[in-house]
Write a protein that holds these residues in place. Structure first.
Motif, PDB file in Angstrom:
ATOM      1  N   ASP A 135      22.722  94.652 115.074  1.00  0.00           N
ATOM      2  CA  ASP A 135      22.984  93.463 114.284  1.00  0.00           C
ATOM      3  C   ASP A 135      24.060  93.806 113.258  1.00  0.00           C
ATOM      4  OD1 ASP A 135      21.055  92.002 115.629  1.00  0.00           O
ATOM      5  OD2 ASP A 135      19.475  92.550 114.216  1.00  0.00           O
ATOM      6  N   PRO A 136      25.012  92.880 113.044  1.00  0.00           N
ATOM      7  CA  PRO A 136      26.084  93.205 112.104  1.00  0.00           C
ATOM      8  C   PRO A 136      25.558  93.366 110.684  1.00  0.00           C
ATOM      9  CG  PRO A 136      26.286  90.941 112.894  1.00  0.00           C
ATOM     10  CD  PRO A 136      25.166  91.575 113.643  1.00  0.00           C
ATOM     11  N   PRO A 137      26.158  94.265 109.943  1.00  0.00           N
ATOM     12  CA  PRO A 137      25.775  94.414 108.540  1.00  0.00           C
ATOM     13  C   PRO A 137      26.013  93.105 107.792  1.00  0.00           C
ATOM     14  CG  PRO A 137      27.167  96.232 109.236  1.00  0.00           C
ATOM     15  CD  PRO A 137      27.177  95.227 110.334  1.00  0.00           C
TER      16      PRO A 137
ATOM     17  N   GLY B 193      27.282  90.296 105.659  1.00  0.00           N
ATOM     18  CA  GLY B 193      28.588  90.001 105.095  1.00  0.00           C
ATOM     19  C   GLY B 193      29.776  90.495 105.907  1.00  0.00           C
ATOM     20  N   MET B 194      29.528  91.275 106.954  1.00  0.00           N
ATOM     21  CA  MET B 194      30.646  91.780 107.763  1.00  0.00           C
ATOM     22  C   MET B 194      31.142  90.682 108.694  1.00  0.00           C
ATOM     23  SD  MET B 194      30.939  95.026 110.367  1.00  0.00           S
ATOM     24  CE  MET B 194      31.449  96.253 109.179  1.00  0.00           C
ATOM     25  N   ALA B 195      32.459  90.584 108.810  1.00  0.00           N
ATOM     26  CA  ALA B 195      33.064  89.641 109.745  1.00  0.00           C
ATOM     27  C   ALA B 195      32.667  90.023 111.169  1.00  0.00           C
ATOM     28  CB  ALA B 195      34.579  89.657 109.592  1.00  0.00           C
ATOM     29  N   THR B 196      32.643  89.043 112.039  1.00  0.00           N
ATOM     30  CA  THR B 196      32.270  89.287 113.432  1.00  0.00           C
ATOM     31  C   THR B 196      33.341  88.735 114.362  1.00  0.00           C
ATOM     32  OG1 THR B 196      31.015  87.216 113.564  1.00  0.00           O
ATOM     33  CG2 THR B 196      29.794  89.203 112.926  1.00  0.00           C
ATOM     34  N   VAL B 197      33.288  89.194 115.599  1.00  0.00           N
ATOM     35  CA  VAL B 197      34.173  88.719 116.648  1.00  0.00           C
ATOM     36  C   VAL B 197      33.389  88.803 117.961  1.00  0.00           C
ATOM     37  CG1 VAL B 197      35.224  91.004 117.005  1.00  0.00           C
ATOM     38  CG2 VAL B 197      36.473  88.955 117.709  1.00  0.00           C
ATOM     39  N   THR B 198      33.523  87.804 118.807  1.00  0.00           N
ATOM     40  CA  THR B 198      32.870  87.863 120.108  1.00  0.00           C
ATOM     41  C   THR B 198      33.753  88.645 121.072  1.00  0.00           C
ATOM     42  OG1 THR B 198      33.885  85.833 120.951  1.00  0.00           O
ATOM     43  CG2 THR B 198      31.786  85.599 119.746  1.00  0.00           C
ATOM     44  N   VAL B 199      33.164  89.117 122.142  1.00  0.00           N
ATOM     45  CA  VAL B 199      33.936  89.844 123.145  1.00  0.00           C
ATOM     46  C   VAL B 199      35.061  88.964 123.676  1.00  0.00           C
ATOM     47  CG1 VAL B 199      33.845  90.914 125.433  1.00  0.00           C
ATOM     48  CG2 VAL B 199      32.020  91.363 123.794  1.00  0.00           C
TER      49      VAL B 199
ATOM     50  N   THR C 133      32.073 102.776 118.226  1.00  0.00           N
ATOM     51  CA  THR C 133      30.709 102.523 118.691  1.00  0.00           C
ATOM     52  C   THR C 133      29.727 103.401 117.924  1.00  0.00           C
ATOM     53  OG1 THR C 133      30.819 104.209 120.430  1.00  0.00           O
ATOM     54  CG2 THR C 133      31.522 101.975 121.019  1.00  0.00           C
ATOM     55  N   GLY C 134      28.510 102.887 117.787  1.00  0.00           N
ATOM     56  CA  GLY C 134      27.444 103.637 117.148  1.00  0.00           C
ATOM     57  C   GLY C 134      26.359 103.960 118.156  1.00  0.00           C
ATOM     58  N   GLN C 135      25.570 104.953 117.869  1.00  0.00           N
ATOM     59  CA  GLN C 135      24.506 105.375 118.782  1.00  0.00           C
ATOM     60  C   GLN C 135      23.430 104.311 118.965  1.00  0.00           C
ATOM     61  OE1 GLN C 135      23.013 109.194 117.518  1.00  0.00           O
ATOM     62  NE2 GLN C 135      24.998 110.173 117.791  1.00  0.00           N
ATOM     63  N   GLY C 136      23.369 103.325 118.060  1.00  0.00           N
ATOM     64  CA  GLY C 136      22.398 102.248 118.176  1.00  0.00           C
ATOM     65  C   GLY C 136      22.878 101.092 119.037  1.00  0.00           C
ATOM     66  N   GLY C 137      24.054 101.252 119.659  1.00  0.00           N
ATOM     67  CA  GLY C 137      24.596 100.216 120.529  1.00  0.00           C
ATOM     68  C   GLY C 137      25.577  99.277 119.858  1.00  0.00           C
ATOM     69  N   GLU C 138      25.785  99.425 118.576  1.00  0.00           N
ATOM     70  CA  GLU C 138      26.703  98.547 117.879  1.00  0.00           C
ATOM     71  C   GLU C 138      28.158  98.903 118.202  1.00  0.00           C
ATOM     72  OE1 GLU C 138      25.292 101.551 114.733  1.00  0.00           O
ATOM     73  OE2 GLU C 138      24.804 100.953 116.749  1.00  0.00           O
TER      74      GLU C 138
END
Length: 121
Positions: free
Chosen positions: A26-28, A30-36, A100-105
């Motif tokens: 899940d995004p932190p 307040g962090m901006a997001t973008v879809t694939v 990428t992070g180890q949690g799948g983010e």
């Protein structure tokens, strides 16, 4: 004795499973997001390579990202990996990366780590 032990083990398993269900994908706040679908085509191709495990076109792809800027959630060294997103017309690796992070983010930057957007998958 054994019957008193079983409920405790089951309770511990439920607690562990509940912890596994919540991921860092899940995004932190307040962090901006973008879809694939909103990513540049080159970023989508790089994401496919990441999902497939490579091969990657750049030697630094898959190297540890240190998060020295502190813009991503704090984790220990080695948690994040970075991958080059080719920039058309650039004579070098350019400024675009997927991290990428180890949690799948997954995070995308197009300004060489000055800002990040969480990739929604």
């Amino acid at each position: 004795m054994l019957l008193r032990f079983v409920p405790r083990v089951l309770l511990c398993l439920l607690v562990l499973l509940a912890g596994c269900a919540s991921t860092d994908s899940d995004p932190p706040s307040g962090m901006a997001t973008v879809t694939v679908a909103e990513l540049p085509v080159e970023a989508r191709r790089t994401l496919e390579l990441i999902d497939d495990g490579g091969p990657f076109p750049y030697a630094k792809d898959g190297s540890v990202f240190g998060n020295f800027e502190g813009l991503l959630p704090d984790h220990g060294r080695g948690y994040y990996r970075e991958y080059t997103v080719p920039t058309p017309g650039s004579r070098d690796r350019g400024a675009r990366r997927l991290v990428t992070g180890q949690g799948g983010e997954v995070y995308y930057t197009d300004d060489h780590y000055d800002s990040f957007r969480a990739v929604l998958r």
